[in-house]
Design an enzyme around this catalytic site. Structure first.
Site, mmCIF file in Angstrom:
data_model
loop_
_atom_site.group_PDB
_atom_site.id
_atom_site.type_symbol
_atom_site.label_atom_id
_atom_site.label_comp_id
_atom_site.label_asym_id
_atom_site.label_seq_id
_atom_site.Cartn_x
_atom_site.Cartn_y
_atom_site.Cartn_z
ATOM 1 N N ASP A 147 78.904 -6.563 22.084
ATOM 2 C CA ASP A 147 79.558 -7.868 22.127
ATOM 3 C C ASP A 147 81.062 -7.648 22.298
ATOM 4 O O ASP A 147 81.734 -7.149 21.391
ATOM 5 C CB ASP A 147 79.254 -8.618 20.817
ATOM 6 C CG ASP A 147 79.740 -10.055 20.843
ATOM 7 O OD1 ASP A 147 80.620 -10.374 21.661
ATOM 8 O OD2 ASP A 147 79.237 -10.857 20.026
ATOM 9 N N HIS A 148 81.574 -8.025 23.466
ATOM 10 C CA HIS A 148 82.990 -7.765 23.769
ATOM 11 C C HIS A 148 83.928 -8.655 22.960
ATOM 12 O O HIS A 148 85.151 -8.429 22.942
ATOM 13 C CB HIS A 148 83.252 -7.952 25.264
ATOM 14 C CG HIS A 148 84.349 -7.070 25.798
ATOM 15 N ND1 HIS A 148 85.320 -6.513 25.004
ATOM 16 C CD2 HIS A 148 84.624 -6.642 27.059
ATOM 17 C CE1 HIS A 148 86.147 -5.794 25.736
ATOM 18 N NE2 HIS A 148 85.752 -5.851 26.995
ATOM 19 N N ARG A 149 83.391 -9.668 22.282
ATOM 20 C CA ARG A 149 84.233 -10.469 21.394
ATOM 21 C C ARG A 149 84.582 -9.683 20.131
ATOM 22 O O ARG A 149 85.615 -9.932 19.497
ATOM 23 C CB ARG A 149 83.508 -11.763 20.984
ATOM 24 C CG ARG A 149 83.145 -12.692 22.124
ATOM 25 C CD ARG A 149 82.272 -13.826 21.637
ATOM 26 N NE ARG A 149 81.034 -13.320 21.028
ATOM 27 C CZ ARG A 149 80.136 -14.092 20.429
ATOM 28 N NH1 ARG A 149 80.337 -15.405 20.340
ATOM 29 N NH2 ARG A 149 79.043 -13.565 19.909
#
Length: 415
Positions: free
Chosen positions: A384-386
């Site tokens: 998850d790049h968040r």
């Protein structure tokens, strides 16, 4: 009149499919008797009757998908109790496979009121086998504990039922085969999109639309691991490669806890999990399911191997309990035995990352300026790049690779 509703019998369950009823209108039932079988995206469960009484009406047909809270059938308990009184009671127990969980509160019924309806003991998977074969379980004598009907009992009954005299067999062999329809008259083939398949689709879509996925690829030298595993096998200790992967992942998650986390957008927090519960994706006839090895950090590689083997067997037999498929903090998928050199796996929402291991093959590589043959394996890690950045993912897979390429080094990390 008592309403029997579909309750939440799983982690975050919103709907389920009614597979089959074990009763019909007019049947007498006793409290805790299994009356309906339902299928969610994770499990098959038998819902018991909350009271003793008579089945008055079945409101939902078998094969229908319904939301949690939907009334499935009505039971006349003869006690004059109202629906809202039953709703205030503690949740009734439910049966998943061979395990009973939950709490219950008995309703008083005099002996003269107790129905004499025969309760058939059988696991959901056994009932499924019988249903697909068109067999009435009431005709089978169970050989399991307390008279429980087993899979073998069903198959044995079928074999006995289909034994035919030699004369009949000869007549069948002389019968002309059924005519083949011309191609123009062929019927379109379809597959039902419901039950676990539909639930998986819903969860995958939610994950892909919610999480900005990034996939990092890496190549790992597993030559020493395979050699070590062979040595232990010669000593009578068979351990799967996947068990080593799980232990190495657990150690890597301790060093990179950001991948053992959950994003709480409402509270604007990244919650780091204190336990490392690794889910193992298992392919079954009814679709993908992810049993969980809880507290992997407290278990040896031998213990992980034994538990994983048991969970895979239970997953393929549809006998997993609610706890065995919930609480995961990180998921791995070992598709290497099936083949393939890479993938872009979808994260098991609401987790932060998922790693997939692919085919291992021997190939020439350069070591110390010399070309040698090594066993190389590809891995794909979606995250998850968040929550994390690419550099952190590279650090995670590099550390995992170091542990796998030098398996003895894992001993230095164990506490």
């Amino acid at each position: 009149m008592i309403e029997v509703k579909l309750h939440d019998i799983g982690e975050g369950m919103t709907e389920g499919e009614v597979l089959a009823y074990f009763v019909k209108v007019g049947d007498q039932v006793v409290s805790d008797q299994p009356i309906v079988e339902v299928q969610t995206d994770k499990m098959t469960a038998e819902l018991p009757s909350p009271v003793s009484g008579t089945v008055k009406e079945i409101l939902v047909e078998a094969g229908t998908n319904v939301d949690v809270g939907t009334t499935l059938l009505l039971i006349d308990s003869g006690s004059g109790m109202k629906n809202n009184q039953v709703e205030k009671k503690e949740p009734v127990a439910f049966q998943i496979g061979n395990v009973i969980s939950g709490t219950k509160k008995e309703l008083s019924v005099t002996l003269s009121q107790a129905p004499t309806q025969k309760v058939i003991l059988a696991a959901p998977y056994t009932r499924k086998i019988a249903r697909e074969l068109g067999i009435d379980l009431g005709e089978i004598k169970g050989t399991g504990p307390a008279g429980r009907i087993t899979d073998e009992d069903v198959y044995g009954y079928v074999n006995r039922k289909h034994e035919k005299p030699a004369v009949m067999q000869e007549e069948m062999e002389t019968m002309e085969p059924a005519p083949i329809l011309p191609e123009s008259q062929s019927v379109e083939k379809t597959l039902p999109f419901k039950g676990r398949r539909k639930q998986i689709a819903s969860k995958m879509a939610k994950s892909l639309y919610t999480i900005p996925h990034v996939t990092h690829f890496e190549e790992v030298d597993v030559t020493r691991l395979i050699s070590l595993r062979s040595e232990w096998k010669d000593q009578g200790k068979t351990i799967s490669v996947a068990a080593f992967f799980i232990k190495a992942l657990q150690l890597a998650l301790v060093k990179f806890p950001i991948f053992n986390a959950r994003l709480d957008e409402e509270q604007q927090l990244i919650r780091l999990n204190s336990e490392c519960n690794i889910g193992v994706a298992v392919d079954t006839e009814e679709g993908l399911i992810v049993p969980v090895i809880h507290q992997a950090g407290q278990k040896s590689i031998l213990e992980i191997h034994a538990e994983m083997k048991e969970l895979i067997h239970k997953a393929q037999s549809n006998e997993l309990t609610a706890r065995e498929i919930s609480g995961g903090t990180f998921t791995m998928s070992n598709v290497g035995p099936l083949g393939g050199i890479g993938a872009t796996p979808i994260i098991n929402f609401p987790e932060v990352a998922l790693i997939s291991f692919h085919k291992t093959k021997q190939q020439p590589v350069v070591r110390n300026n010399e070309i040698v043959i090594r066993s190389m394996m590809n891995l794909s890690m979606s995250f998850d790049h968040r929550v994390a950045d690419g550099a952190t993912a590279v650090g995670f897979t590099n550390y995992f690779s170091e542990l796998i390429e030098n398996p003895a080094s894992m001993l230095l990390e164990l506490k």
